[in-house]
Design a protein around this motif. Sequence first.
Motif, PDB file in Angstrom:
ATOM      1  N   ASP A   1      12.085  22.638 -39.906  1.00 35.12           N
ATOM      2  CA  ASP A   1      11.208  23.347 -38.935  1.00 35.12           C
ATOM      3  C   ASP A   1      12.396  24.270 -38.028  1.00 35.12           C
ATOM      4  O   ASP A   1      11.811  25.062 -38.519  1.00 35.12           O
TER       5      ASP A   1
ATOM      6  N   HIS B   1      12.417  28.385 -39.061  1.00 36.17           N
ATOM      7  CA  HIS B   1      12.356  28.847 -37.827  1.00 36.17           C
ATOM      8  C   HIS B   1      13.388  30.477 -37.786  1.00 36.17           C
ATOM      9  O   HIS B   1      13.124  31.364 -37.737  1.00 36.17           O
TER      10      HIS B   1
ATOM     11  N   HIS C   1       6.544  29.215 -43.847  1.00 32.07           N
ATOM     12  CA  HIS C   1       5.216  28.691 -42.311  1.00 32.07           C
ATOM     13  C   HIS C   1       4.300  29.405 -43.062  1.00 32.07           C
ATOM     14  O   HIS C   1       2.605  27.817 -43.411  1.00 32.07           O
TER      15      HIS C   1
ATOM     16  N   HIS D   1       5.103  19.232 -40.408  1.00 35.02           N
ATOM     17  CA  HIS D   1       4.705  20.491 -40.799  1.00 35.02           C
ATOM     18  C   HIS D   1       5.841  20.579 -41.427  1.00 35.02           C
ATOM     19  O   HIS D   1       6.669  21.523 -42.131  1.00 35.02           O
TER      20      HIS D   1
ATOM     21  N   ASN E   1       7.836  22.025 -44.821  1.00 37.49           N
ATOM     22  CA  ASN E   1       8.718  23.623 -44.524  1.00 37.49           C
ATOM     23  C   ASN E   1      10.006  23.642 -45.506  1.00 37.49           C
ATOM     24  O   ASN E   1      10.444  24.017 -46.118  1.00 37.49           O
TER      25      ASN E   1
END
Length: 380
Positions: free
Chosen positions: A195, A199, A264, A278, A282
């Motif tokens: 994740d 990002h 996302h 999550h 990703n």
Amino acid sequence: MVKAFQIASGPRVRFGRGEAAQVGEEAKGLGMTKPMLVTDPGLTSSGALDSVIKGLEDSVVEYVFYDQAEANPSDTSILAARDFFGENGCDGFIAAGGGSTMDTAKTTLAIVANGGVPSDYYGRGKATKPGPPLITVPTTAGTGSEVTMSSIVTDTKLMIKTVLADDSLFAKLAVVDSALLAKLPSHIAAGAMMDALTHAIESVGSPASNPWTEALAFESIARIGAHGRAYVDDPSDPEAADAISLAAMLAGRAFTNTGLGIVHSLAHPLGAYHGLHHGTANGIFLPPVMEFNLPAMRDAYARMAPLLKEGAAHTAEAAIDAIRELNTDIGIPGSLREADVVNEDLDVLAKDAAESHQVNTNPVPSTQEDLKRLLLAVLE
Ligand SMILES: [Fe+2]
């Protein structure tokens, strides 16, 4: 010439091993007399929060324990948390847990301050009233929620995962203590770290990326490249855990200013409909989406390659290969096979992804058909 940009810098940070013991004194300093300690079931029994709780008790701060934060927090769970806050006369939040726990506290804070229900504030800049003070204490390294102004909520009527974002959701203080990660199961450590990496990479691809966020994102990528495998192998390793905690926080500070991209967009519906972790989602989508984004990202990805893998060629393809290799080494699956997704689900998933706001900050425009093709590419 540098293109004009703005930065929201976010909470004060206390970073370092052992810092969690300071949460009690900090809560007092922020004027909290009865904070709601938001966490999730299971975290306390693991002993991960012992130092936070001891710090609160040593500082004689009366706190109310709330361990009902859900994974992928629903709007209904937020209403329950709001009622609990009011019924117990709380005056602040300490959110100790992963992204879902911190987001539970942030969304609850928003409706405590502004009234109404979570759906009144979906999007950016709607929950504008400042709420009670919040201290975030991450117990995973990935989400960056400890330093972001956004909060994810699952709407149980619309069946979507969506975002609330406003400066008012920034914590007053983030206490980032990598000793809290020591007992994380490897698969959670791996997913959360992917994740953070997503990002960082999606922040660089956003049209709002700027020299400040780029510096943070590249530093985050470098730390994950250098220490990621050691961290997943043993989250109690202080050097590796510090590096990945820092990487998660730096990436959080970057993307809260730039927004994210279609990794996302694709991952969120998988969380809402199929309960897929999550960060794991990703990790699955990151390589194919990077291939999709190549026309706009060739130079930036080439700069990432040697950071992701020592000695890698300075090419975009080498960066994508390095991520596939990292996924394999840390146990991220290469497809959605384990998530029980079938061909018939793809239209709904692609539609939700196409309607997400992250499509607007992806470096390459995408249609619902493009997103369906990306889902199909990782189906089996
Ligand atoms: Fe994320």
